[in-house]
Design a protein around this motif. Sequence first.
Motif, short mmCIF file in Angstrom:
data_model
loop_
_atom_site.label_atom_id
_atom_site.label_comp_id
_atom_site.label_asym_id
_atom_site.label_seq_id
_atom_site.Cartn_x
_atom_site.Cartn_y
_atom_site.Cartn_z
N GLY A 54 0.81 -1.21 0.00
CA GLY A 54 0.00 0.00 0.00
C GLY A 54 0.84 1.26 0.00
O GLY A 54 0.57 2.21 -0.75
N PHE A 55 1.88 1.27 0.83
CA PHE A 55 2.78 2.43 0.86
C PHE A 55 3.52 2.59 -0.46
O PHE A 55 3.74 3.71 -0.93
N GLU A 56 3.93 1.48 -1.06
CA GLU A 56 4.62 1.55 -2.35
C GLU A 56 3.69 2.15 -3.42
O GLU A 56 4.12 2.97 -4.23
N SER A 57 2.43 1.75 -3.41
CA SER A 57 1.47 2.32 -4.36
C SER A 57 1.29 3.81 -4.11
O SER A 57 1.23 4.61 -5.05
N LEU A 58 1.22 4.18 -2.85
CA LEU A 58 1.06 5.59 -2.49
C LEU A 58 2.26 6.40 -2.98
O LEU A 58 2.11 7.45 -3.61
N GLU A 59 3.47 5.90 -2.71
CA GLU A 59 4.69 6.60 -3.13
C GLU A 59 4.81 6.66 -4.65
O GLU A 59 5.39 7.61 -5.18
N ALA A 60 4.26 5.66 -5.35
CA ALA A 60 4.32 5.65 -6.82
C ALA A 60 3.23 6.52 -7.43
O ALA A 60 3.13 6.63 -8.65
N GLY A 61 2.41 7.14 -6.59
CA GLY A 61 1.36 8.02 -7.10
C GLY A 61 0.12 7.30 -7.58
O GLY A 61 -0.71 7.87 -8.28
N LYS A 62 -0.01 6.04 -7.21
CA LYS A 62 -1.18 5.26 -7.62
C LYS A 62 -2.30 5.46 -6.62
O LYS A 62 -2.65 4.57 -5.86
N THR A 63 -2.84 6.66 -6.62
CA THR A 63 -3.93 6.99 -5.70
C THR A 63 -5.14 7.49 -6.47
O THR A 63 -5.02 7.88 -7.64
N VAL A 64 -6.27 7.49 -5.82
CA VAL A 64 -7.50 7.99 -6.41
C VAL A 64 -8.11 8.97 -5.41
O VAL A 64 -8.13 8.70 -4.20
N ASP A 65 -8.57 10.09 -5.91
CA ASP A 65 -9.26 11.06 -5.08
C ASP A 65 -10.44 10.39 -4.39
O ASP A 65 -11.20 9.64 -5.02
N ALA A 66 -10.62 10.62 -3.09
CA ALA A 66 -11.67 9.96 -2.32
C ALA A 66 -13.06 10.27 -2.88
O ALA A 66 -13.92 9.38 -2.96
N PHE A 67 -13.30 11.51 -3.29
CA PHE A 67 -14.62 11.87 -3.83
C PHE A 67 -14.88 11.14 -5.15
O PHE A 67 -15.98 10.69 -5.41
#
Length: 83
Positions: A54-67
């Motif tokens: 999960g942290f690796e995905s976060l650091e790689a910018g693989k996130t989605v806006d919550a809304f």
Amino acid sequence: MQTDRFNDPVAFRDFLDAKLAGAPPDFTLHDALAQWELENQADRGESLAAVRRGFESLEAGKTVDAFEFVERMRRKIRPLPPR
């Protein structure tokens, strides 16, 4: 979140009952505690690996806006009627 099995007295009692049912006469509390810790390290290892991913995905910018995520889930669960 699931209760931490390692600190769950009911889970330990069940584990101990199962171990004592087929234990040799020289089976000790030390043996039981060592096996309990060994079995639960695997569970903790899997959890830690998932958190690391999960942290690796976060650091790689693989996130989605919550809304955006909530809106996609809303459409998936209750799609808009066809036009």
